[in-house]
Design an enzyme around this catalytic site. Sequence first.
Site, short mmCIF file in Angstrom:
data_model
loop_
_atom_site.label_atom_id
_atom_site.label_comp_id
_atom_site.label_asym_id
_atom_site.label_seq_id
_atom_site.Cartn_x
_atom_site.Cartn_y
_atom_site.Cartn_z
N SER A 122 -17.09 12.71 57.57
CA SER A 122 -17.91 12.82 58.77
C SER A 122 -18.35 14.26 59.08
O SER A 122 -19.04 14.87 58.29
CB SER A 122 -17.16 12.21 59.94
N HIS A 123 -17.87 14.80 60.21
CA HIS A 123 -18.32 16.11 60.66
C HIS A 123 -17.57 17.25 59.98
O HIS A 123 -17.86 18.42 60.23
CB HIS A 123 -18.15 16.21 62.17
N THR B 3 -9.36 6.94 71.89
CA THR B 3 -10.33 7.62 71.03
C THR B 3 -10.45 6.92 69.68
O THR B 3 -9.44 6.54 69.08
CB THR B 3 -9.88 9.08 70.83
N GLU C 238 -17.16 11.01 74.10
CA GLU C 238 -17.61 12.36 74.45
C GLU C 238 -17.95 13.19 73.21
O GLU C 238 -18.61 14.20 73.31
CB GLU C 238 -16.54 13.08 75.27
N SER C 239 -17.45 12.75 72.05
CA SER C 239 -17.60 13.51 70.81
C SER C 239 -18.94 13.22 70.14
O SER C 239 -19.00 13.05 68.93
CB SER C 239 -16.44 13.18 69.88
N ASP D 270 -22.08 11.92 58.32
CA ASP D 270 -22.28 10.51 57.93
C ASP D 270 -23.23 9.76 58.85
O ASP D 270 -23.37 8.54 58.75
CB ASP D 270 -20.94 9.79 57.84
N LYS E 108 -20.69 3.88 65.75
CA LYS E 108 -21.59 4.69 66.53
C LYS E 108 -22.78 5.04 65.65
O LYS E 108 -22.69 4.99 64.43
CB LYS E 108 -20.89 5.93 67.09
N THR F 41 -7.81 8.92 62.94
CA THR F 41 -8.75 8.36 63.91
C THR F 41 -9.85 7.55 63.20
O THR F 41 -10.29 6.52 63.69
CB THR F 41 -9.42 9.48 64.74
N ASP G 61 -23.31 9.15 62.16
CA ASP G 61 -22.94 8.32 63.32
C ASP G 61 -22.92 9.09 64.64
O ASP G 61 -22.85 8.50 65.70
CB ASP G 61 -21.62 7.57 63.08
N ARG G 62 -22.98 10.43 64.56
CA ARG G 62 -22.99 11.20 65.81
C ARG G 62 -24.40 11.62 66.19
O ARG G 62 -25.29 11.67 65.34
CB ARG G 62 -22.15 12.47 65.66
N ASP H 233 -24.55 14.02 62.38
CA ASP H 233 -23.47 14.65 61.62
C ASP H 233 -23.47 14.22 60.15
O ASP H 233 -24.40 13.55 59.68
CB ASP H 233 -22.12 14.34 62.27
C1 VG1 Z 1 -12.90 12.77 66.52
C2 VG1 Z 1 -13.47 12.44 67.88
C3 VG1 Z 1 -13.49 10.95 68.08
C4 VG1 Z 1 -14.27 10.29 66.94
C5 VG1 Z 1 -13.68 10.71 65.61
C6 VG1 Z 1 -14.48 10.20 64.43
O1 VG1 Z 1 -11.56 12.33 66.45
O2 VG1 Z 1 -12.74 13.07 68.89
O3 VG1 Z 1 -14.07 10.66 69.32
O4 VG1 Z 1 -14.22 8.89 67.05
O5 VG1 Z 1 -13.66 12.13 65.51
O6 VG1 Z 1 -15.80 10.64 64.49
P1 VG1 Z 1 -10.30 13.29 66.67
O7 VG1 Z 1 -9.10 12.44 66.42
O8 VG1 Z 1 -10.46 14.41 65.70
O9 VG1 Z 1 -10.39 13.77 68.07
V1 VG1 Z 1 -16.63 10.88 63.04
O10 VG1 Z 1 -18.21 11.13 63.40
O11 VG1 Z 1 -15.76 12.24 62.49
O12 VG1 Z 1 -16.24 9.64 62.07
CO CO Z 2 -19.34 10.93 61.80
#
Ligand code: VG1
Ligand code: CO
Length: 548
Positions: free
Chosen positions: A113-114, A345, A365-366, A280, A377, A18, A282-283, A278
């Site tokens: 990221s998270h 997504t 939504e995330s 990095d 984001k 993703t 962006d959340r 989060d």
């Molecule tokens: C998740 C979220 C998605 C977001 C992605 C990257 O992906 O659901 O909405 O864009 O993380 O966010 P997935 O495929 O695990 O549902 V970040 O802040 O981790 O770069």
């Molecule tokens: Co992130």
Amino acid sequence: MQASVIRTTPFEGQQPGTSGLRKKVASFQQPHYLENFVQAIFDTQTKLAGGSLVLGGDGRFYNREAIQVILRMAAANGVARVLVGKGGILSTPAASCIIRKYQTQGGIVLSASHNPGGPSEDFGIKFNIDAGGPAPASVTNAIYQRTQTIDQYRILDADAVDLDQLGESRLGELVVQVIDPVADYAELMASLFDFNAIQQLFSSGSFRMRFDAMHAVTGPYAVEILERRLGAEPGTVMHGVPLEDFGGGHPDPNLVHAHELVELTSGAQGFDFGAASDGDGDRNMVLGRDFFVTPSDSLAVLAANAQLAPGYKDGISGVARSMPTSQAADRVAEALGVDCFETPTGWKFFGNLLDAGRITLCGEESFGTGSDHVREKDGLWAVLFWLNLIAAKRQSVAEIVHDHWRRFGRNYYTRHDYEGIDSDAAEGLIDHLRILLPSLPGQQLGGTNGGFKVAFADDFAYTDPIDGSVAEQQGIRIGFEGGARIVLRLSGTGTQGATLRVYIEQYEADSARHHLPVQEALAPLILIARELAQIESRTGRAQPDVIT
Ligand code: VG1
Ligand code: CO
């Protein structure tokens, strides 16, 4: 200094998900693993030779080592200039800001990221294109294809670059420019929001907040912007020092992982406002006193009130949301008379719409919200937007959202995650639903008294309205008459087993019914989803791991 050509062989599975390539640190530490992927970027993104590149990461374990490798490879691959954040640090939105501002040919962002960080946790790498956003599938596919045939990479034999001194140095022919990671970003934020009004809000003495940086990348950004420029009291930013392992936590701003912030905003003595970001940056999570703003609602509220922020005073051209995101924003777009797009997504799907000026705001939504100011984001941006709204409206977070529901109705919303389940079981569950889909429309689900009538059921496919590219199998959608929905998909960011995400939404127009506990309001649909997908029998899980 001399460039070496190193023989290598392909690794399996270097397919970005993703958001970039995410694996355990140990995978990235295998000899040639990182190098292969980076060479695949240079081999396919040919504008980088002779061009400039932005480089930085969220500071997690292995960030510094990876930055040094990438710098030496950039030098050996003929990149003219690399702009690297001090200490190797750049938040994802700041990287996007800098790519755009200095018109570089792209950027490499190091982050998972998270996901947790540390020697036994996760690392990630992602390429952003010259528009500043995550590479579209055409680019990530080309990079992945290249990783499957790669047989050599180039790297300069050189000492490590000092990443802690601002300014320029040379690595062979390459100019390495160590930049302040915060300055350009802070300037951009000041151009979008009413900093005077927010300053007054803080100095009024009647408004107190906490920002939880979760020991991740936003600490320095939040201290500079909230405490230094906007005058929030010292200590407003919690967990503000970035740590390589995020202090052992999940740098994921939700009710489970940012529970300390939830407690601080609870009760009569609680803070008026709480926010978190989060790994990095962006959340965002936004809390009022005893009040959680669902990210889907946050997007809708920002869209409905955008003109209160100076950067959006002329209104918005349109809005987009990812498919699993609730339809709250659709109602706002309809009222404003602008388009609302539904995308798969992942932020990369917003890029073309933003570039074409078709949308101003977008969200997921995330805990992801953003606008056309960058192509990622942006966590702090969302927090500042909320502060701007609170200052302009002189209302609490809860009052703003309650007003919004009165005007537009409420989209009750929840997401249930089943983490680390068996991959085959997860695939089997989705296959089972795919087979079921054609039989669902017209069926009455959820028992005899009431229940929900299926209006449509499909595996979401998206055709990009700008370039016509098609993305298929983006999640199972089951829509009911009256607007309720169940969505199921598998995560594309995990590094272990599979994660099943179940998204549930139900619309309620009647304001007398806007104050039910969310899980209670959605209980019948939650049950339908569990039974339809045979979650317990297929995954062995009776309950989700995380509910947001
Ligand atoms: C998740 C979220 C998605 C977001 C992605 C990257 O992906 O659901 O909405 O864009 O993380 O966010 P997935 O495929 O695990 O549902 V970040 O802040 O981790 O770069
Ligand atoms: Co992130």
